[in-house]
Scaffold this active site. Sequence first.
Site, PDB file in Angstrom:
ATOM      1  N   HIS A   1     -11.280  -0.781   7.146  1.00  0.00           N
ATOM      2  CA  HIS A   1      -9.851  -0.954   6.925  1.00  0.00           C
ATOM      3  C   HIS A   1      -9.022  -0.188   7.962  1.00  0.00           C
ATOM      4  O   HIS A   1      -8.293  -0.796   8.743  1.00  0.00           O
ATOM      5  CB  HIS A   1      -9.555  -0.481   5.490  1.00  0.00           C
TER       6      HIS A   1
ATOM      7  N   HIS B   1      -0.247   5.412   7.905  1.00  0.00           N
ATOM      8  CA  HIS B   1      -1.416   4.581   7.599  1.00  0.00           C
ATOM      9  C   HIS B   1      -1.510   3.513   8.665  1.00  0.00           C
ATOM     10  O   HIS B   1      -0.533   2.801   8.916  1.00  0.00           O
ATOM     11  CB  HIS B   1      -1.288   3.932   6.224  1.00  0.00           C
TER      12      HIS B   1
ATOM     13  N   GLU C   1       0.807  -1.214   0.000  1.00  0.00           N
ATOM     14  CA  GLU C   1       0.000   0.000   0.000  1.00  0.00           C
ATOM     15  C   GLU C   1       0.851   1.280   0.000  1.00  0.00           C
ATOM     16  O   GLU C   1       0.390   2.337   0.428  1.00  0.00           O
ATOM     17  CB  GLU C   1      -0.970  -0.019   1.194  1.00  0.00           C
TER      18      GLU C   1
ATOM     19  N   HIS D   1      -4.312   0.771  11.332  1.00  0.00           N
ATOM     20  CA  HIS D   1      -5.584   0.064  11.552  1.00  0.00           C
ATOM     21  C   HIS D   1      -6.038   0.282  13.000  1.00  0.00           C
ATOM     22  O   HIS D   1      -6.508  -0.646  13.664  1.00  0.00           O
ATOM     23  CB  HIS D   1      -5.418  -1.432  11.283  1.00  0.00           C
TER      24      HIS D   1
END
Lengths: 268, 268, 268, 268
Positions: A196, A126, A107, A128
């Site tokens: 996500h 980024h 990603e 979770h």
Amino acid sequence: MTATSRVLLAICLGLSGLAQARAQTPATPIAGVDAGLIEDIVVGSRILADFGVLDGFGHVSARHPTNPNHFLMSRSLAPALVTADDIMEFDLDGNAIDARGRQLFLERFIHGEIYKARPDVKAIVHNHSPALIPFSVSAVPLRPVSHTAGFIEDRVPVFDIRTSAGMTDMLVSNADRARSLATVLGTRAAVLMRGHGVTVVGSTIPIAVGRSIYLERNATLQTQAIALGGDITYLDPAEARQIVAGGENGGYLRAWELWKLKAMAPTK
Amino acid sequence: MTATSRVLLAICLGLSGLAQARAQTPATPIAGVDAGLIEDIVVGSRILADFGVLDGFGHVSARHPTNPNHFLMSRSLAPALVTADDIMEFDLDGNAIDARGRQLFLERFIHGEIYKARPDVKAIVHNHSPALIPFSVSAVPLRPVSHTAGFIEDRVPVFDIRTSAGMTDMLVSNADRARSLATVLGTRAAVLMRGHGVTVVGSTIPIAVGRSIYLERNATLQTQAIALGGDITYLDPAEARQIVAGGENGGYLRAWELWKLKAMAPTK
Amino acid sequence: MTATSRVLLAICLGLSGLAQARAQTPATPIAGVDAGLIEDIVVGSRILADFGVLDGFGHVSARHPTNPNHFLMSRSLAPALVTADDIMEFDLDGNAIDARGRQLFLERFIHGEIYKARPDVKAIVHNHSPALIPFSVSAVPLRPVSHTAGFIEDRVPVFDIRTSAGMTDMLVSNADRARSLATVLGTRAAVLMRGHGVTVVGSTIPIAVGRSIYLERNATLQTQAIALGGDITYLDPAEARQIVAGGENGGYLRAWELWKLKAMAPTK
Amino acid sequence: MTATSRVLLAICLGLSGLAQARAQTPATPIAGVDAGLIEDIVVGSRILADFGVLDGFGHVSARHPTNPNHFLMSRSLAPALVTADDIMEFDLDGNAIDARGRQLFLERFIHGEIYKARPDVKAIVHNHSPALIPFSVSAVPLRPVSHTAGFIEDRVPVFDIRTSAGMTDMLVSNADRARSLATVLGTRAAVLMRGHGVTVVGSTIPIAVGRSIYLERNATLQTQAIALGGDITYLDPAEARQIVAGGENGGYLRAWELWKLKAMAPTK
């Protein structure tokens, strides 16, 4: 060295085993990048792992300080294990400058496309983060309840990959998907990704990391406030703007020193 | 010293690295203040950090024992890192007596104005305790569900900075804002600050610290009780008064010894 | 011993400081009681502290094995700090047999009155277990959702001190209050105390301790099941009876060994 | 060895006491099974204990790599304490091949009957994972909210032991009960067990272990999403299928390395 000493040494080394495995090895220098910025990526990764904002997945990047069309990010590795030597250089299309066979994050396009769209952004996370994901699948928007999350402004937008890409494996694993994400992010500090996680940006690594921590915290606070059942007073957008204009949590510098000390402690 | 010893020493020092970094350095004496009170401020800060009641932000103060128009508080520093040498003396307008260039907490006015308004108060904690913030933004009041939080009496009032100061960055960073806060506190043990945190007072540091811990705990208990969906029996104000009159959790002294031992442990 | 060795020793001792402070000192023998039972009280106290079921308050007792009109319990002390030498002998009216000036728990009457009323009971835990307190103030009863809490049978009764004693400081600090509590307990395994905590009984210390842990856990599970909003299938009383008849979690012996190892680890 | 060395050694050993107690002892080889598979069962057990997915109860098994009618599982022992030497061989009826007097898990039939019914399954975890149990007793189904739990497909079925076996002690302690469980599992990745826990399967140990962790996590996320009160967008079954087809969390290998490092750290 006596046999006894060897036994003692083995035991003590054993005790600090995890720490040893995670200690920094001398990094191969990346042209135009000083060691402090590399260290901040490493420290930021470990701080977020320490807070449970990053688990085995997720990543922290920084824009290259002298070449704004490049960025720096770890090879594919659990964030808690990242060392300076794992940091690689990428162009904004996600191509590694000097791959040497290392495995790349699928990603990484998230980072490249946001750096293209947002010249003001110098660092991206980024993750979770667990308290955030419920807001990514709920019709209830994530809004600021605490002054430490004033950077939310009125709400965090949600990127639903189905809208632009239809049925997928939900990974932002190419430039098209990442461009759609950057569009939903717009000029804001963060964008939720449905089912996500979240992507968070800032003008420094401590700001992107600090926002990741306080977004998670604000999500927990808002969830609990909703559970109480009464009307909720969210931050007024005018309050949120003043908080950001006033330097937002002091640039997170006081907290960063504490977080770093804990996350980099040898017994970690 | 042999090479082996040096290796062993390095490893063991590494293991206790965080502890070392946080160990007390000899404090510059403050006139009229004995070392025990200074130590209680340090220990109280670390206990609250250990409980997650204080994170990178927040502060603990004590009224000067011989000069009631002064108070003692750390320089601007994450509470988990406070040592005796960081404790400074202030007048009740928030002026440092001997600043020596050290950075001051922006919200030190909270302490000064409450010490002015409340001669009975000898110790104050300001924190961003996570379970409390939802009650600061909710129409549902924080009320006592557990006998350990009898000091709440019937409810904890909420200070909304908008009422007196309009749109701000939400920090109580001047005397006017702090006076408004002190007014809402009135004669009570604690006051919630909308979207921000709480300020807690007591006649000793263990009491202000213990109340901070049990307020957080009561907030969690009340949130869960509400989630069950049935009617709730709160403490009767008569019960609350008897609890406070009876010495409220034994002055927190038994718990304080345990909390201190844990918070000051070298492996922390 | 060399200077280097002394330094190393000091550091390593520092590392195990909290453990040292909590290590068992040789106990003054209590007539007719073997060391294993005393150790079980100590271990049970520390296990419950390790699980957060006991905090600075609460206590574990055992009936005297050869004199059923006496029981054994620590002097007033945070449970995490209890050692064998702190265990004292009491008669069932709560009088210490050999006080030697030690401070006694105010609520020791809970133990005495239950031992009087329940000849089958050999061990008692009184605690302020956090997930249980919401059920003590709610109209919603605590019921068994997990097979590990079959000992609950259909529900846990709630003792409200107001019913028999009116407005109080909510402490069960005399025999009258304790007798009322024992009446509400009846023949069951546990009784909630409104706005206060719970008292749990068993035929061995591992059973009373294990029940305390699984009561807390069941309360958390039930709270979450209620939050889901759908109908809930509780254990059938016939299932609960078979679970207890079948030896209920194997007498908690397998779990006890694990819990003990963790709670008594020197780095704790 | 000097007296000083002995003292130091004792202290250091003390510090690593729990680790020592849990260290691997040389395993008796099991014919046709290499040490790596045995180690994976040990590591998987400890990872799940480290995450709180396994507590004192539950077990991890693997199908025998060269004899598909046998499987490998620990003797009856808390999962956190399992070592290579505790792993035993069983036939699919749950008979130990070489018991040597060791105590067996009562619920080993779960494993045997699933290995019979599902040739694709090579590893099984049975646990009492806390966030899952509420879904096992609720009319609300467990559904995928996060892309890391795509293996759930549309929902996790619930096995209610009452349906086939009536009133029991709720343990799957014979082949008949286990066959009913395997039937409800069908071709899926997991089956909830009402008021008890869950059984999770996979084609490798890291997959069965990783699914156990992400099921627990998804349950927490879904519970919080429901608490927000708004409509929820679950994963589309087409998304779930693509996730599984795409190798589902990279076979959990990157996460496994991190989890293993943490779970096997000597200070654990």
